[in-house]
Design a protein around this motif. Structure first.
Motif, mmCIF file in Angstrom:
data_model
loop_
_atom_site.group_PDB
_atom_site.id
_atom_site.type_symbol
_atom_site.label_atom_id
_atom_site.label_comp_id
_atom_site.label_asym_id
_atom_site.label_seq_id
_atom_site.Cartn_x
_atom_site.Cartn_y
_atom_site.Cartn_z
ATOM 1 N N ASN A 1 0.763 -1.417 -0.066
ATOM 2 C CA ASN A 1 -0.023 0.027 0.129
ATOM 3 C C ASN A 1 0.773 1.229 -0.118
ATOM 4 N N ARG A 2 2.146 1.156 -0.326
ATOM 5 C CA ARG A 2 2.955 2.092 -0.629
ATOM 6 C C ARG A 2 3.628 2.163 -2.066
ATOM 7 N N LEU A 3 3.969 3.490 -2.510
ATOM 8 C CA LEU A 3 4.404 3.528 -3.978
ATOM 9 C C LEU A 3 5.784 2.912 -3.878
ATOM 10 N N ASP A 4 6.553 2.976 -2.890
ATOM 11 C CA ASP A 4 8.016 2.567 -2.678
ATOM 12 C C ASP A 4 8.177 1.029 -2.341
ATOM 13 N N CYS A 5 7.184 0.299 -2.521
ATOM 14 C CA CYS A 5 7.175 -1.119 -2.245
ATOM 15 C C CYS A 5 8.455 -1.880 -2.924
ATOM 16 N N ARG B 1 6.461 -6.972 -4.790
ATOM 17 C CA ARG B 1 5.579 -6.708 -5.738
ATOM 18 C C ARG B 1 5.523 -7.976 -6.623
ATOM 19 N N ASP C 1 -5.144 4.790 -4.375
ATOM 20 C CA ASP C 1 -4.389 5.713 -4.406
ATOM 21 C C ASP C 1 -2.791 5.344 -3.858
ATOM 22 N N ASP C 2 -1.636 5.707 -4.324
ATOM 23 C CA ASP C 2 -0.400 5.698 -3.873
ATOM 24 C C ASP C 2 0.077 4.294 -3.256
ATOM 25 N N ALA D 1 1.269 0.288 -4.711
ATOM 26 C CA ALA D 1 2.237 -0.415 -5.702
ATOM 27 C C ALA D 1 1.332 -1.426 -6.040
ATOM 28 N N HIS E 1 -2.731 -3.308 -6.470
ATOM 29 C CA HIS E 1 -4.021 -3.234 -6.428
ATOM 30 C C HIS E 1 -4.915 -4.397 -6.306
#
Length: 301
Positions: A109-113, A118, A215-216, A218, A220
């Motif tokens: 749930n973070r973009l820097d996963c 991932r 939103d934001d 990595a 979904h």
């Protein structure tokens, strides 16, 4: 065995999970050697029923929707029984799985996963990473795992002894019903459970249809009709990412969530209450937005 080089939080390490590696191949070896020749109608039926009780009630309903996501309330006895049923999935210790879930949820749930959490890699790499390695956090407090779970005496006991319960069950089945029944009901069933859980997790993060964007984040997740039906609803992963506290993972009439029927049965028996359901309670993640269907299939890679 060298750990994959992947960025994680400062001090965190990705290390080999020696116990889960040993356990995986301890189950796979006899399943591959004697599994097919040991199959029969009654043994297969017994194995399926054990899967419903352990994976359906123990894992999907008890550990995942109940303990981790607090999708309903229940007595400590019910919680403890469901946790014990989880042990007999053969997936591992309950606290290990609780920790892993919080680690994944935090990073996905973070973009820097980090790459380890991932799903933008091949199925071969995911098999190697997911089934052979684990995260060793430098600061477990970062992941906000409830103290009541981390220090629960029953969960701590099961975490230390889970494999002994599974091996004891294997011994009892062998003693009363024979070697072939033991093979089908323990190593073969557990091998299918471990590999099935991994395959469902991989595919439902890469392929299918999605009706929510977060939103934001990595990851979904995606929904898959077949995997959703076979996995007690766990294959409707986009729905779950958007509505993590919902005890019902399906959000449309054509999505068959067998796990929801188990929850409804427990509620009818008075064993669970205050059940959270999307559309009837505020289960949607604040950053989740409904959108038109977005599809992704292997040929689009």
């Amino acid at each position: 065995m060298n750990a994959p080089i992947t960025p994680v939080a400062p001090g965190d390490q990705i290390i080999p999970g020696w116990l889960k590696i040993f356990w995986l191949y301890l189950m796979l070896a006899p399943a591959l050697i004697w599994g097919w020749s040991s199959l029969s109608g009654p043994r297969s039926l017994a194995s399926v029923l054990l899967t419903v009780v352990t994976v359906g009630l123990g894992h999907s309903i008890g550990l995942h929707r109940g303990i981790i996501h607090r999708s309903y309330r229940c007595s400590r006895i019910t919680r403890g029984v469901l946790a014990y049923l989880f042990v007999h999935t053969g997936l591992g210790g309950p606290l290990s799985w609780i920790r892993v879930h919080y680690f994944r949820d935090y990073w996905q749930n973070r973009l820097d996963c980090p790459a380890f959490f991932r799903y933008d890699h091949s199925i071969g790499r995911d098999y190697y990473w997911n089934l052979h390695f684990t995260l060793k956090p430098a600061d477990i407090g970062r992941y906000e795992i409830p103290a009541e779970d981390l220090h629960d005496p029953w969960l701590l006991f099961l975490e230390k002894t889970w494999f002994l319960h599974v091996l004891a069950a294997a011994g009892l089945i062998w003693a009363f019903f024979g070697f072939e029944a033991m093979i089908v009901c323990v190593p073969l069933r557990i091998s299918v459970t471990i590999m099935g859980h991994w395959v469902v997790g991989f595919i439902s993060h890469k392929y299918g249809y999605a009706r929510y964007d977060i939103d934001d984040a990595a990851e979904h997740g995606y929904n898959n009709w077949v995997l959703g039906a076979l996995s007690f609803g766990e294959g409707f992963h986009n729905n779950h990412h958007a509505h993590p506290s919902s005890a019902k993972m399906s959000t449309a009439w054509y999505e068959l969530d067998l796990g929801w029927y188990l929850v409804a049965s427990l509620r009818a028996l008075g064993l669970v209450w205050d059940v959270q359901v999307q559309g009837e309670a505020p289960t949607q993640r604040e950053r989740a937005k409904t959108r038109l269907f977005r599809w992704h299939w292997p040929w689009q890679d």
